[in-house]
Design an enzyme around this catalytic site. Sequence first.
Site, PDB file in Angstrom:
ATOM      1  N   GLY A  10       0.971  -1.209   0.028  1.00 18.25           N
ATOM      2  CA  GLY A  10       0.156  -0.190  -0.015  1.00 18.25           C
ATOM      3  C   GLY A  10       0.994   1.043   0.101  1.00 18.25           C
ATOM      4  O   GLY A  10       1.842   1.253   0.766  1.00 18.25           O
ATOM      5  N   THR A 123       5.229   1.770   6.418  1.00 16.78           N
ATOM      6  CA  THR A 123       3.896   1.541   6.422  1.00 16.78           C
ATOM      7  C   THR A 123       3.257   2.263   7.578  1.00 16.78           C
ATOM      8  O   THR A 123       3.769   2.550   8.557  1.00 16.78           O
ATOM      9  CB  THR A 123       3.531  -0.061   7.151  1.00 16.78           C
ATOM     10  OG1 THR A 123       2.188  -0.185   7.129  1.00 16.78           O
ATOM     11  CG2 THR A 123       4.312  -0.627   7.998  1.00 16.78           C
ATOM     12  N   ILE A 124       1.824   2.460   6.976  1.00 18.95           N
ATOM     13  CA  ILE A 124       1.119   3.416   8.099  1.00 18.95           C
ATOM     14  C   ILE A 124       0.711   2.649   9.240  1.00 18.95           C
ATOM     15  O   ILE A 124       0.579   3.201  10.293  1.00 18.95           O
ATOM     16  CB  ILE A 124      -0.233   3.971   7.627  1.00 18.95           C
ATOM     17  CG1 ILE A 124      -1.253   3.008   7.147  1.00 18.95           C
ATOM     18  CG2 ILE A 124       0.118   5.062   6.182  1.00 18.95           C
ATOM     19  CD1 ILE A 124      -2.662   3.503   6.711  1.00 18.95           C
ATOM     20  N   ASP A 125       0.604   1.212   8.959  1.00 19.79           N
ATOM     21  CA  ASP A 125       0.203   0.504  10.159  1.00 19.79           C
ATOM     22  C   ASP A 125       1.349   0.349  11.360  1.00 19.79           C
ATOM     23  O   ASP A 125       1.007  -0.281  12.544  1.00 19.79           O
ATOM     24  CB  ASP A 125      -0.131  -0.990   9.776  1.00 19.79           C
ATOM     25  CG  ASP A 125      -0.898  -1.283   8.555  1.00 19.79           C
ATOM     26  OD1 ASP A 125      -1.826  -0.122   8.501  1.00 19.79           O
ATOM     27  OD2 ASP A 125      -0.943  -1.954   7.912  1.00 19.79           O
ATOM     28  N   ARG A 169      -4.724  -2.925   9.660  1.00 12.60           N
ATOM     29  CA  ARG A 169      -4.818  -4.126   9.334  1.00 12.60           C
ATOM     30  C   ARG A 169      -4.872  -5.097  10.726  1.00 12.60           C
ATOM     31  O   ARG A 169      -5.885  -4.946  11.366  1.00 12.60           O
ATOM     32  CB  ARG A 169      -3.690  -4.704   8.625  1.00 12.60           C
ATOM     33  CG  ARG A 169      -3.875  -6.106   7.562  1.00 12.60           C
ATOM     34  CD  ARG A 169      -3.516  -6.040   6.433  1.00 12.60           C
ATOM     35  NE  ARG A 169      -1.873  -6.068   5.947  1.00 12.60           N
ATOM     36  CZ  ARG A 169      -1.305  -6.001   5.022  1.00 12.60           C
ATOM     37  NH1 ARG A 169      -2.200  -6.589   3.964  1.00 12.60           N
ATOM     38  NH2 ARG A 169      -0.011  -5.925   4.837  1.00 12.60           N
ATOM     39  N   GLU A 220      -9.780  -1.725  12.130  1.00 16.81           N
ATOM     40  CA  GLU A 220     -10.415  -2.390  11.194  1.00 16.81           C
ATOM     41  C   GLU A 220     -10.214  -3.769  11.301  1.00 16.81           C
ATOM     42  O   GLU A 220     -10.905  -4.538  10.820  1.00 16.81           O
ATOM     43  CB  GLU A 220     -10.022  -1.960   9.661  1.00 16.81           C
ATOM     44  CG  GLU A 220      -8.261  -2.140   9.594  1.00 16.81           C
ATOM     45  CD  GLU A 220      -7.951  -2.039   7.935  1.00 16.81           C
ATOM     46  OE1 GLU A 220      -8.518  -1.692   7.311  1.00 16.81           O
ATOM     47  OE2 GLU A 220      -6.601  -1.888   7.684  1.00 16.81           O
ATOM     48  N   HIS A 269      -8.818   5.468   2.936  1.00 15.33           N
ATOM     49  CA  HIS A 269      -7.880   5.474   2.457  1.00 15.33           C
ATOM     50  C   HIS A 269      -7.409   7.123   2.546  1.00 15.33           C
ATOM     51  O   HIS A 269      -6.093   7.601   2.206  1.00 15.33           O
ATOM     52  CB  HIS A 269      -7.555   5.399   0.935  1.00 15.33           C
ATOM     53  CG  HIS A 269      -7.621   3.592   0.878  1.00 15.33           C
ATOM     54  ND1 HIS A 269      -8.927   2.820   0.747  1.00 15.33           N
ATOM     55  CD2 HIS A 269      -6.743   2.740   0.265  1.00 15.33           C
ATOM     56  CE1 HIS A 269      -8.438   1.663   0.646  1.00 15.33           C
ATOM     57  NE2 HIS A 269      -7.170   1.813   0.464  1.00 15.33           N
TER      58      HIS A 269
HETATM   59  O1  F6P Z   1      -1.166  -1.765   5.016  1.00 15.06           O
HETATM   60  C1  F6P Z   1      -1.604  -0.547   4.781  1.00 15.06           C
HETATM   61  C2  F6P Z   1      -2.841  -0.800   4.715  1.00 15.06           C
HETATM   62  O2  F6P Z   1      -3.432   0.724   4.361  1.00 15.06           O
HETATM   63  C3  F6P Z   1      -3.928  -1.273   5.680  1.00 15.06           C
HETATM   64  O3  F6P Z   1      -3.968  -0.499   6.951  1.00 15.06           O
HETATM   65  C4  F6P Z   1      -5.018  -1.663   5.278  1.00 15.06           C
HETATM   66  O4  F6P Z   1      -5.702  -2.678   5.769  1.00 15.06           O
HETATM   67  C5  F6P Z   1      -4.823  -1.993   3.708  1.00 15.06           C
HETATM   68  O5  F6P Z   1      -3.591  -1.171   3.608  1.00 15.06           O
HETATM   69  C6  F6P Z   1      -5.546  -1.337   2.501  1.00 15.06           C
HETATM   70  O6  F6P Z   1      -5.294  -1.942   1.518  1.00 15.06           O
HETATM   71  P1  F6P Z   1      -5.599  -1.402   0.150  1.00 15.06           P
HETATM   72  O7  F6P Z   1      -5.292  -0.221  -0.348  1.00 15.06           O
HETATM   73  O8  F6P Z   1      -5.016  -2.750  -0.773  1.00 15.06           O
HETATM   74  O9  F6P Z   1      -7.139  -1.538   0.113  1.00 15.06           O
END
Ligand code: F6P
Length: 339
Positions: A10, A123-125, A169, A220, A269
């Site tokens: 992502g 990663t934002i996570d 995630r 989430e 997003h």
């Molecule tokens: O890993 C970064 C992230 O933004 C997670 O927080 C989220 O679950 C996932 O990517 C969303 O992915 P996509 O952009 O493929 O929907």
Amino acid sequence: MRIGVLTGGGDCPGLNAVIRAVARRSWANGHEVVGVREGWRGMVEHRFSPLGPEQISGILPRGGTIIGTTRTNPYKVDGGIDKVRAAFEQLDALVAIGGEDTLGVAARLYDDFEARVVGVPKTIDNDLSGTDYTFGFDTAVSICTEAIDRLHTTAESHNRVMVVEVMGRHAGWIAVHSGIAGGADMILIPERPVDLDDVENEIRRRHGRGKNFSIVVVSEGCELPGAEDKGEVDQFGHKLLAKRGVGERLGDEIESRTGFETRVTVLGHIQRGGSPTSRDRILATRFGLKAADLVEAGDFGQMAALRGDEVIACSLREATAELKTVPLDWYDVSRTFFG
Ligand code: F6P
């Protein structure tokens, strides 16, 4: 040397700041830098594009990634690893900027054939081991905190419960940090099983002491009791999160159990888009410089990492061995303010 840079997974605020730093330091060392298009897909398809002063100019504050990104796993592509090996013949080194999936591939390539790869933790996570923080996380937390602040005033005006669903995630870092910063009345994270009776009791307790609104932050990846698991996974084996997210289902539960009018905001997003905070720009820049230095030293199989205030090298294997989830003591900080 000809050094490739790729961004995988992502997108995340600060990717361009890393690309800029790798390029500037590598040029200063007399090397050529090329962008590998769209993550590991570009290594499979041998798609490179020049990264010169013209491409790098002005990208420091820009969100997204100028070289594109995908979630391609070359180990799941027919003949993918042979093609990646062949792509390495065209490069002297590769800087892979990504999270656990992208860097997990880098670690495996290094183990399999000593690929000349170094990593940068993105990663934002914030769920990557080996580093205290990843870049992009601070921006996501700032965006969520601002959203929570805004939701406070409308929640109070309408006597409502506001459920805010944030990303992360399978780790609750964004929820815990933005929830603490935004003064949430309840925070739910995947690391702690959700008890709907507890949620109901906390909200009732708060409203019983004269507060007529509540803010509930839910990550989430939380699972509500009784939720159906369809067992669907992505190319990296991650469980796909339900399409109708946990926020909506939690909002329904809260409203039907408490009778308090409830609204749900899914930040989605928005948390990943736009310009990085100054903190992320600086961290991304320091990581990029460290990655270029690791390449220069021939120190492959390593990742730039933040420990305390120092940027150090840690092995890609260590960084991707297991997910960094929220420990109990962090959750306890937030729990002090529930209800
Ligand atoms: O890993 C970064 C992230 O933004 C997670 O927080 C989220 O679950 C996932 O990517 C969303 O992915 P996509 O952009 O493929 O929907």
